[in-house]
Write an enzyme that holds these catalytic residues in place. Structure first.
Site, PDB file in Angstrom:
ATOM      1  N   GLU A   1      44.542  39.229  40.887  1.00 38.09           N
ATOM      2  CA  GLU A   1      43.989  38.627  42.101  1.00 38.09           C
ATOM      3  C   GLU A   1      44.782  37.395  42.511  1.00 38.09           C
ATOM      4  O   GLU A   1      45.177  37.253  43.681  1.00 38.09           O
ATOM      5  CB  GLU A   1      42.521  38.252  41.879  1.00 38.09           C
ATOM      6  CG  GLU A   1      41.584  39.455  41.847  1.00 38.09           C
ATOM      7  CD  GLU A   1      40.150  39.088  41.580  1.00 38.09           C
ATOM      8  OE1 GLU A   1      39.250  39.871  41.924  1.00 38.09           O
ATOM      9  OE2 GLU A   1      39.898  37.991  41.017  1.00 38.09           O
TER      10      GLU A   1
ATOM     11  N   TYR B   1      41.880  41.229  35.796  1.00 40.52           N
ATOM     12  CA  TYR B   1      41.636  41.136  37.235  1.00 40.52           C
ATOM     13  C   TYR B   1      41.928  39.751  37.775  1.00 40.52           C
ATOM     14  O   TYR B   1      42.374  39.604  38.919  1.00 40.52           O
ATOM     15  CB  TYR B   1      40.196  41.571  37.556  1.00 40.52           C
ATOM     16  CG  TYR B   1      39.118  40.599  37.182  1.00 40.52           C
ATOM     17  CD1 TYR B   1      38.596  39.720  38.127  1.00 40.52           C
ATOM     18  CD2 TYR B   1      38.592  40.556  35.907  1.00 40.52           C
ATOM     19  CE1 TYR B   1      37.593  38.827  37.803  1.00 40.52           C
ATOM     20  CE2 TYR B   1      37.588  39.676  35.579  1.00 40.52           C
ATOM     21  CZ  TYR B   1      37.088  38.806  36.527  1.00 40.52           C
ATOM     22  OH  TYR B   1      36.091  37.919  36.187  1.00 40.52           O
TER      23      TYR B   1
ATOM     24  N   GLU C   1      34.487  57.654  54.946  1.00 38.12           N
ATOM     25  CA  GLU C   1      34.071  59.033  55.197  1.00 38.12           C
ATOM     26  C   GLU C   1      34.778  60.020  54.270  1.00 38.12           C
ATOM     27  O   GLU C   1      34.279  61.116  54.015  1.00 38.12           O
ATOM     28  CB  GLU C   1      34.322  59.423  56.648  1.00 38.12           C
ATOM     29  CG  GLU C   1      35.784  59.538  57.042  1.00 38.12           C
ATOM     30  CD  GLU C   1      35.954  59.955  58.504  1.00 38.12           C
ATOM     31  OE1 GLU C   1      35.474  61.044  58.858  1.00 38.12           O
ATOM     32  OE2 GLU C   1      36.553  59.173  59.282  1.00 38.12           O
TER      33      GLU C   1
ATOM     34  N   HIS D   1      32.701  58.263  61.393  1.00 43.61           N
ATOM     35  CA  HIS D   1      34.090  58.459  61.792  1.00 43.61           C
ATOM     36  C   HIS D   1      34.455  57.526  62.952  1.00 43.61           C
ATOM     37  O   HIS D   1      33.650  57.306  63.846  1.00 43.61           O
ATOM     38  CB  HIS D   1      34.283  59.916  62.236  1.00 43.61           C
ATOM     39  CG  HIS D   1      35.680  60.249  62.638  1.00 43.61           C
ATOM     40  ND1 HIS D   1      36.696  60.404  61.730  1.00 43.61           N
ATOM     41  CD2 HIS D   1      36.219  60.445  63.870  1.00 43.61           C
ATOM     42  CE1 HIS D   1      37.820  60.691  62.377  1.00 43.61           C
ATOM     43  NE2 HIS D   1      37.549  60.717  63.673  1.00 43.61           N
TER      44      HIS D   1
ATOM     45  N   CYS E   1      34.455  33.241  41.698  1.00 43.57           N
ATOM     46  CA  CYS E   1      34.288  34.229  42.772  1.00 43.57           C
ATOM     47  C   CYS E   1      34.391  33.648  44.170  1.00 43.57           C
ATOM     48  O   CYS E   1      35.102  34.177  45.029  1.00 43.57           O
ATOM     49  CB  CYS E   1      32.921  34.924  42.650  1.00 43.57           C
ATOM     50  SG  CYS E   1      32.295  35.140  40.994  1.00 43.57           S
TER      51      CYS E   1
ATOM     52  N   LYS F   1      37.747  31.851  45.088  1.00 44.52           N
ATOM     53  CA  LYS F   1      38.747  32.928  45.023  1.00 44.52           C
ATOM     54  C   LYS F   1      38.687  33.800  46.263  1.00 44.52           C
ATOM     55  O   LYS F   1      39.718  34.171  46.830  1.00 44.52           O
ATOM     56  CB  LYS F   1      38.503  33.740  43.754  1.00 44.52           C
ATOM     57  CG  LYS F   1      39.455  34.915  43.503  1.00 44.52           C
ATOM     58  CD  LYS F   1      38.943  36.207  44.108  1.00 44.52           C
ATOM     59  CE  LYS F   1      37.578  36.634  43.643  1.00 44.52           C
ATOM     60  NZ  LYS F   1      37.499  37.099  42.267  1.00 44.52           N
TER      61      LYS F   1
ATOM     62  N   CYS G   1      31.399  30.796  38.901  1.00 43.34           N
ATOM     63  CA  CYS G   1      31.499  31.599  40.119  1.00 43.34           C
ATOM     64  C   CYS G   1      31.612  30.739  41.361  1.00 43.34           C
ATOM     65  O   CYS G   1      32.478  30.945  42.208  1.00 43.34           O
ATOM     66  CB  CYS G   1      30.287  32.529  40.228  1.00 43.34           C
ATOM     67  SG  CYS G   1      30.263  33.503  41.741  1.00 43.34           S
TER      68      CYS G   1
END
Length: 539
Positions: free
Chosen positions: A222, A218, A503, A498, A79, A82, A74
């Site tokens: 990515e 993934y 939302e 908002h 991670c 990346k 990682c």
């Protein structure tokens, strides 16, 4: 990311739940001074480090054996770097495509990107993280042993310093295997010689003009997205028809369309790469481009880089697991574990977690499992039956655009509950970020959302999926809600923020029509509000 339906395939219980419970209640710090340590961890990645530090916090004598840089995949080649590259790619997209719509004069032709500088600053950051982990060991009282470990027996490791070749032995009452995994290459002429893995991606000194990314997971989408946004011509090679095949259909179709819109060339139904060969460079001896041939007969020429991202394998070969009576699954060589990270070791002295087990291969999952294991082994009595939860694990893919997903896909929900028992809410819209863009609505990037509810459970949310800008950041809070068993009414009861994309998840469908059994009602806050309103009306 491992979708929910694959979890039980990897969690292989080799004892009954009663047997698990019995042995869980007898775990404690092993104070046998004949051992060098109470707890030895093989692997200095995220899960191993988390478990080691938590155990030390409970008073255990702990050491971590790691042959490479601290932080594991990682931190060093996963991670963290990346995400740095994804950040750079996102900035590039804004500069090239978005800034002009907000009145900025710069264009793709007037800005320059220094890839070498980005690499240097990214690598310097990783070195700082490695050092932070080292200081963390010192502060926690964890011993760092440099070398490669293998089992002599269930309590003894032989550690080899790979720089000097010297070996030593170290013992512990409990040993954790957290060695992670590594990228794999398919067989075929020239593939191992002329391709790089995701690890090799972070060694690139310059941006390739033409890149071929092979894989449907993934990591593939990515890195393809990063390279494309930074300016490479990108070809994505799929064995079958689509990437991310185990994700929800909305996610798969939406990302596929967006990758095509962004200019990524997708090669479908290739059945994988058959061979890679160097091109004829007689006219240009400085060129090192390659030709990629697929099993389908499809051919890509002139590739500067071929990146293989077809999968990963657990790091178990060197460990001599048989000496500790630890079994693997016989298929992909993952270590067999149950939900408590127990291996098949009969005396329950050896444990395993993280990517080496193939169960929800995510860094935060390994950290959670590592901490829970340390709590169970060395913590107070009230923690001796504790384990990590592998249900409803939120997952994010840093594609372009990002993906956030938790729970069941629509197909999984139909298989589990039946189509008639589901209420599914959907929404697709252009983020307000693109509102002022002077382009047709159909040409604006879209955000897609889906909420999957079970009618017979009061519209409990069993799946939530988002594709679009900001999905990576918005999912964490909704993950908490799903872990608490939220219903559609619970989402409706939350007043929207908002203007945001998030939302939409609390206003979707015809608001207020779902069964009104909400957290507000259960906690009594709704009646309190009524009391306040009543008091005001009597003033």
């Amino acid at each position: 990311p491992t979708p929910q339906n694959r979890i039980q395939k990897r969690l292989i219980p080799h004892n009954t739940q009663n047997q698990i419970k019995d042995r869980c209640t007898t775990m404690s710090v092993n104070n046998n001074k004949n051992f060098d340590y109470d707890y030895l961890v093989i692997g200095g990645g995220s899960g191993g480090i988390a478990s080691a530090k938590r155990a030390a916090g409970h008073g255990a004598r702990v050491a971590v054996v790691e042959k490479a840089r601290l932080g594991g995949t990682c931190v060093n080649v996963g991670c963290v770097p990346k995400k740095v590259m994804w950040n750079a790619a996102t900035i590039a997209e804004i500069l090239k495509h978005d800034a002009k719509h907000y009145g900025f004069e710069s264009t793709a032709e007037t800005y320059a990107h220094n890839f070498a500088l980005l690499k240097k600053r990214r690598d310097d950051y990783i070195v700082r993280l490695n050092q932070i982990y080292g200081r963390g060991f010192d502060n926690a009282g964890v011993t760092h042993i440099t070398g490669a470990a293998r089992f002599v027996d269930e309590h003894t490791l032989e550690v080899t310093d790979e720089s000097s070749g010297e070996t030593s032995r170290v013992t512990a009452g409990k040993i954790l295997i957290a060695t992670g995994g590594r990228p794999v290459f398919p067989p075929g002429p020239g593939i191992a010689e002329h391709a790089i893995s995701s690890d090799g991606f972070f060694e690139l000194e310059s941006l390739p003009k033409k890149a071929v990314v092979v894989g449907a997971g993934y990591i593939a989408v990515e890195l393809a997205g990063v390279l494309n946004a930074l300016g490479s011509e990108v070809h994505l090679v799929l064995r079958k028809n689509q990437a991310l095949r185990e994700f929800d259909e909305m996610i798969r179709n939406g990302l596929d369309a967006e990758m095509v819109r962004q200019g990524i060339v997708i090669h479908r139904d290739t059945n994988g790469v058959a061979s890679i060969a160097l091109d004829d460079h007689s006219a240009n001896t400085n060129s090192k481009t390659k030709t990629v041939t697929m099993h389908s007969g499809d051919v890509i020429t002139g590739a500067d880089v071929v990146l293989m991202a077809i999968g990963r394998a657990p790091n178990v070969e060197y460990l001599n697991l048989q000496n500790a009576d630890v079994a693997t699954d016989g298929k992909k060589n993952y270590i067999v574990v149950d939900a408590y990270s127990n291996t098949t070791n009969p005396s329950q002295s050896v444990f395993a977690l993280g990517d080496v087990c193939g169960v929800v291969e995510l860094t935060p999952m390994a950290i959670a499992a590592g901490r829970r294991l340390a709590d169970r082994l060395f913590g107070p009595v009230e923690l001796q039956n504790i384990k990590a939860s592998y249900e409803n694990v939120p997952t994010v893919v840093f594609s372009h655009p990002t993906i956030g997903t938790i729970g069941l896909t629509e197909a999984q929900a139909v298989a589990q509950y039946g189509a008639d028992d589901l209420q599914i809410y959907r929404s697709r819209f252009a983020n307000l970020f693109y509102g002022i863009f002077d382009v047709e609505y159909d040409d604006k990037p879209k955000t897609s959302m889906k909420i999957i509810c079970v009618k017979s459970k009061g519209e409990q949310v069993v799946g939530l999926h988002v594709l679009g800008m900001g999905s990576d950041e918005m999912l964490q809070g909704f993950g908490v809600a799903m872990k608490m068993g939220c219903t559609k009414a619970d989402l409706d009861s939350c007043v929207a923020i908002h203007p945001t994309a998030a939302e939409e998840l609390v206003t979707m469908g015809q608001w207020g029509t779902s069964p009104q059994v909400s957290g507000a009602v259960r906690n009594g806050s709704l009646s309190s509000l009524h009391a306040v309103d009543s008091a005001k009306s009597n003033m």
